[in-house]
Design an enzyme around this catalytic site. Structure first.
Site, PDB file in Angstrom:
ATOM      1  CG  ASN A   9      -1.661   1.231   1.525  1.00 55.36           C
ATOM      2  OD1 ASN A   9      -1.802   2.151   0.259  1.00 55.36           O
ATOM      3  ND2 ASN A   9      -2.392   1.530   2.365  1.00 55.36           N
ATOM      4  CE  LYS A  11      -0.043   3.523   4.568  1.00 53.91           C
ATOM      5  NZ  LYS A  11       0.001   3.731   5.980  1.00 53.91           N
ATOM      6  CG  HIS A  97      -5.927   1.861   4.825  1.00 53.76           C
ATOM      7  ND1 HIS A  97      -5.570   2.749   5.757  1.00 53.76           N
ATOM      8  CD2 HIS A  97      -4.954   0.844   4.615  1.00 53.76           C
ATOM      9  CE1 HIS A  97      -4.420   2.703   6.255  1.00 53.76           C
ATOM     10  NE2 HIS A  97      -3.905   1.564   5.739  1.00 53.76           N
ATOM     11  CD  GLU A  99      -3.076   5.519   6.651  1.00 58.38           C
ATOM     12  OE1 GLU A  99      -3.135   5.691   5.392  1.00 58.38           O
ATOM     13  OE2 GLU A  99      -2.297   4.878   7.281  1.00 58.38           O
ATOM     14  CD  GLU A 169      -3.760  -2.661   7.062  1.00 54.17           C
ATOM     15  OE1 GLU A 169      -2.719  -2.925   6.543  1.00 54.17           O
ATOM     16  OE2 GLU A 169      -4.334  -1.613   6.671  1.00 54.17           O
ATOM     17  N   GLY A 175       1.806   2.032  10.616  1.00 54.52           N
ATOM     18  CA  GLY A 175       2.945   2.968  10.515  1.00 54.52           C
ATOM     19  C   GLY A 175       3.819   3.264  11.858  1.00 54.52           C
ATOM     20  CB  SER A 215       4.590  -2.122  12.129  1.00 53.86           C
ATOM     21  OG  SER A 215       4.348  -0.674  12.387  1.00 53.86           O
TER      22      SER A 215
HETATM   23  C1  PEP Z   1      -0.972   0.006   5.972  1.00 54.20           C
HETATM   24  O1  PEP Z   1      -1.291   1.324   5.698  1.00 54.20           O
HETATM   25  O2  PEP Z   1      -1.719  -0.752   5.438  1.00 54.20           O
HETATM   26  C2  PEP Z   1      -0.138  -0.330   6.679  1.00 54.20           C
HETATM   27  C3  PEP Z   1       0.052  -1.672   6.901  1.00 54.20           C
HETATM   28  O3  PEP Z   1       1.194   0.371   6.936  1.00 54.20           O
HETATM   29  P1  PEP Z   1       2.469  -0.201   7.778  1.00 54.20           P
HETATM   30  O4  PEP Z   1       3.254  -1.276   7.082  1.00 54.20           O
HETATM   31  O5  PEP Z   1       3.486   1.050   7.274  1.00 54.20           O
HETATM   32  O6  PEP Z   1       2.462  -0.256   9.158  1.00 54.20           O
END
Ligand code: PEP
Length: 252
Positions: A9, A11, A97, A99, A169, A175, A215
């Site tokens: 992803n 973003k 997601h 976000e 998630e 993040g 992460s």
């Molecule tokens: C995401 O935004 O879907 C995600 C898992 O981000 P990160 O791997 O940076 O935590």
């Protein structure tokens, strides 16, 4: 057997040119590695999709949008419909997601429409769910995630449901560098699979790919991916460097 999926992803990162370079590197590294047991997906900004589709070896690397409109077409300035996404050659769309839920007010009702339109256009939704830290601290994560599923993708027919993938998630892990422990991730994914079995039956549950996101990196992926219910990852930060992303793809 259900698919193992590692989806990046990106973003709101990379110019088109940088994205094309990144996609080219991923595609070449995947080809060189000979990985065959993992479906690799790049979730790019809308502006990049066509260029990325034309850059990668699409037999080895699929492409995803990170969103699509909740309406089929019409006077919705700035929106990109599922039909438009499909017409780029993308096969997947990341939906729900955290976000998008948090910063753009996506509700279960909106997501329902988006998932339905994505499926109607032959796209595979990667449907995201997951709780905030306060919910985890109150030990209410199971109820929270169950509600998210009940209000959106559990309204689908079994046939439609069997066409999507789920990414769990936890928001507190996205993040932040704080990964859910392997036990926490496995426990939640097994719980989700149990909910799917209750709703759609065991066969559908066994065939649904459920990913972990938050992460995840080349270091922690082997342990996470060793778990029976973790069918891959949705990867943010670590998908922006081809070598790091390959390290996760080859973690199985
Ligand atoms: C995401 O935004 O879907 C995600 C898992 O981000 P990160 O791997 O940076 O935590």
């Amino acid at each position: 057997m259900r698919k193992k999926i590692v989806a990046g992803n990106w973003k709101c990162n990379t110019t088109v040119q940088e994205g094309v370079e990144l996609a080219k590197s991923v595609s070449e590294l995947v080809a060189k590695s000979g990985v065959k047991n993992v479906v690799v997906v790049l979730g790019t900004p809308f502006t990049h999709i066509t260029s990325v589709v034309n850059t990668v070896d699409t037999k080895l690397v699929g492409v995803a949008a990170q969103n699509c409109a909740a309406e089929a077409k019409g006077a919705f300035t700035g929106e990109v419909s599922a039909t438009m996404v499909k017409s780029t050659g993308a096969e997947y769309v990341i939906l729900g997601h955290s976000e998008r839920r948090e910063y753009y007010g996506e509700t279960s009702e909106t997501l329902n429409k988006k998932v339905t339109l994505a499926l109607a256009n032959g796209l595979t939704p990667i449907y995201c769910c997951g709780e905030a830290l306060s919910i985890r601290e109150a030990n209410e994560q199971n109820t929270y995630v169950k509600n998210q599923l009940d209000e959106t993708i559990f309204n689908l027919s079994a046939e439609d449901f069997s066409k999507l993938a789920i990414a769990y998630e936890p928001i507190w892990a996205i993040g932040t560098g704080v990964t859910a422990s392997t036990a926490q991730a496995q426990e939640m994914l097994a719980y989700i699979r149990g909910l799917i079995a209750d709703k759609f039956g065991k066969v559908v549950a066994e065939e649904t790919s459920i990913l972990y996101g938050g992460s995840c990196n080349a270091k922690n992926a082997p342990e996470l991916f060793s778990q029976p219910d973790i069918d891959g990852g949705l990867i943010g930060g670590a998908s922006l460097k081809a070598e790091d992303f390959l390290g996760i793809i080859t973690a199985y």
